[in-house]
Design a protein around this motif. Sequence first.
Motif, mmCIF file in Angstrom:
data_model
loop_
_atom_site.group_PDB
_atom_site.id
_atom_site.type_symbol
_atom_site.label_atom_id
_atom_site.label_comp_id
_atom_site.label_asym_id
_atom_site.label_seq_id
_atom_site.Cartn_x
_atom_site.Cartn_y
_atom_site.Cartn_z
ATOM 1 N N LYS A 488 49.795 -14.206 59.164
ATOM 2 C CA LYS A 488 48.926 -15.379 59.322
ATOM 3 C C LYS A 488 47.483 -14.964 59.564
ATOM 4 O O LYS A 488 46.552 -15.558 59.021
ATOM 5 C CB LYS A 488 49.430 -16.244 60.479
ATOM 6 N N ARG A 489 47.286 -13.971 60.400
ATOM 7 C CA ARG A 489 45.927 -13.494 60.678
ATOM 8 C C ARG A 489 45.314 -12.867 59.427
ATOM 9 O O ARG A 489 44.119 -13.019 59.148
ATOM 10 C CB ARG A 489 45.957 -12.472 61.808
ATOM 11 N N PHE A 490 46.131 -12.159 58.664
ATOM 12 C CA PHE A 490 45.653 -11.556 57.425
ATOM 13 C C PHE A 490 45.255 -12.639 56.428
ATOM 14 O O PHE A 490 44.237 -12.523 55.731
ATOM 15 C CB PHE A 490 46.754 -10.662 56.838
ATOM 16 N N GLU A 491 46.058 -13.719 56.353
ATOM 17 C CA GLU A 491 45.715 -14.840 55.488
ATOM 18 C C GLU A 491 44.387 -15.468 55.917
ATOM 19 O O GLU A 491 43.578 -15.854 55.066
ATOM 20 C CB GLU A 491 46.825 -15.897 55.532
ATOM 21 N N LYS A 492 44.163 -15.564 57.234
ATOM 22 C CA LYS A 492 42.913 -16.143 57.736
ATOM 23 C C LYS A 492 41.728 -15.251 57.364
ATOM 24 O O LYS A 492 40.649 -15.747 56.978
ATOM 25 C CB LYS A 492 42.985 -16.292 59.256
ATOM 26 N N ASP A 493 41.911 -13.930 57.434
ATOM 27 C CA ASP A 493 40.846 -13.007 57.018
ATOM 28 C C ASP A 493 40.497 -13.204 55.549
ATOM 29 O O ASP A 493 39.319 -13.196 55.165
ATOM 30 C CB ASP A 493 41.275 -11.559 57.258
ATOM 31 N N ILE A 494 41.538 -13.370 54.717
ATOM 32 C CA ILE A 494 41.305 -13.581 53.288
ATOM 33 C C ILE A 494 40.593 -14.906 53.048
ATOM 34 O O ILE A 494 39.692 -15.008 52.207
ATOM 35 C CB ILE A 494 42.639 -13.514 52.515
#
Length: 602
Positions: A488-494
């Motif tokens: 989820k955090r990686f998706e937010k970074d993207i």
Amino acid sequence: MSKEARPSWDSPMQFVLACVSYAVGLGNVWRFPYLCQMHGGGGFLIPYLLMLVLEGIPLFCMELAIGQRMRLGSIGAWTAISPYLGGLGIASVVTSVYLCLYYNIINAWSFWYLFHSFQPVLPWSECPVNSNRSGYVQECEVASPTQYFFYRETLNVSSSIDENGGVHMGLALCLLLAWVIVFLFIVRGVKSTGMVVYFTATFPYLVLIIYLIRGFTLHGAWNGVKYMFTPKLEQLANPQTWINAATQIFFSLGLGFGSLIAFASYNHQNNDFEKQAVAVSLINSSTSVFACMVTFAIYGFKATLNYESCLERMRVLLLNTFGLSESDVSIDNVTVWISHLNHTNPEMFATIASKIEVCSLEAELDTAVEGTGLAFIVYSEAIKNMPVSQLWSVLYFIMLLLLGMGSMLGNITAIITPLGDLKILSRTFSNETLNGLVCLVCLLLGLGFTTRSGSYWFTMFNDYGATLSLLFIVLFEVVSVCYIYGLKRFEKDIEDMLGHRPNWYWRVMWAAVSPALLICLFIVYIINYIQGGTPTYQAWDKDLGRSVVKEYPAYGQAFIALLLISSLSCVPLVALYEFCKRKHRGQPIRQRQTVCTVSSGL
């Protein structure tokens, strides 16, 4: 490092060309055609393209996202995500060092062949005369001129890894030239690299197109192309076909070395890496298929020459033995005559039965060769039979050089970028000095590959220096991103970079499919390594004129273990060091929350 302090690519096109130049390398020319030949011709494209979608593109995109978000090399990027993961970056750097040490020797071999191409007669087209000028050198006669030139004139190879011998000065000078050029390509960092990739990424395609046109006009070329596109679908039932397809995608894209993270770290934060990842992956795979067509055209030409030479030998044998008329026996009907004479004159036929060869075009095309054997022996064998062979030789080895140099740009960037991010080094050395020192150290260590046993050490590094460690590194990368850092955090970074979250395809691949494939590859590699017994290598036997299988000595096996452990151990050792450091300082043992800190630091 602030946004303003870190250099950037002049344009997104420079970044794409850098990735293409890095990913499209020698493996596209000498590994992919071999796998097609081994696993059913065109049928191999089915598992290959499927693995590209399930494994290659998602992992390629993930590494670009990490580099662009963190704007750091592999060590800094993984340490920023979590201090416990800093060993991943170090493992990538160690693996890249191993790759740089032996990869540039291939460029040295290409320089050696290129320089020898400017002669009235190519030196690998005929055997040299012996010392007393009474005949040809025996080693060349029992082997072939192309094999003799590679193993004796180029490598001056010993009969085993135990016989070291001195440095081949000509090859050492070629290696020096290769490293000087690499240094000049990276001397000003991304600024000089960005200019070079316009040439290294595009010129090989020009040469491939020229070779494709020339190849299709060669006698028998269509036999090879037809062989390539004739699928043997039964090979799809072979598990090794799928394993090799996944492995080829994995290594062809250059995952796990840290090069992609380093390249992406010079992007602007809103660069559309998602589309670039898909584009570069498709270009890389398309190039493999394109280069395969060129290679199989050359295969067809060489196989047809060998097949017709075999038929001609049988024709001459029948003419001399049975006194037949030359107009009656041709290469088109010689097999019919062999069968006819065997039935009508069995006594006389028995006297030449031991000299009768089975001539088969299919068997010639089935002979699979990969690696240096394909690049420096099979291609050289075909080139010497072409009209104006010097021109085609020069073009071919320039193409090999550009492919090799383009990949070296990525390999060396994977080392100098994370080292340059370290404050202790950036404060001590300028970028130019640091880059020069890295090239100098690699050159000095690489001189060992120019000794008489150097090719055996090259094989050792090629077989064991990167394969297992890269599988481990990329598996740990995707697991760390999805289950330690958090998907989820990686998706937010993207979303912060692209303005939208990744769709279901990326999420499913990152969270489940790609890790599962990597785990399978990792397990299969371990099983194959254990079942393979004592590691072996191909040693050149000058008396037999061919390679023979020998076992590595005890110190060779110990060095193989060192190659494997030195990179794999970085991950747990750094994590253990961080754990002990925090425990000693009394800090809480938990993952650092880095989304906000990394963002604000950029």
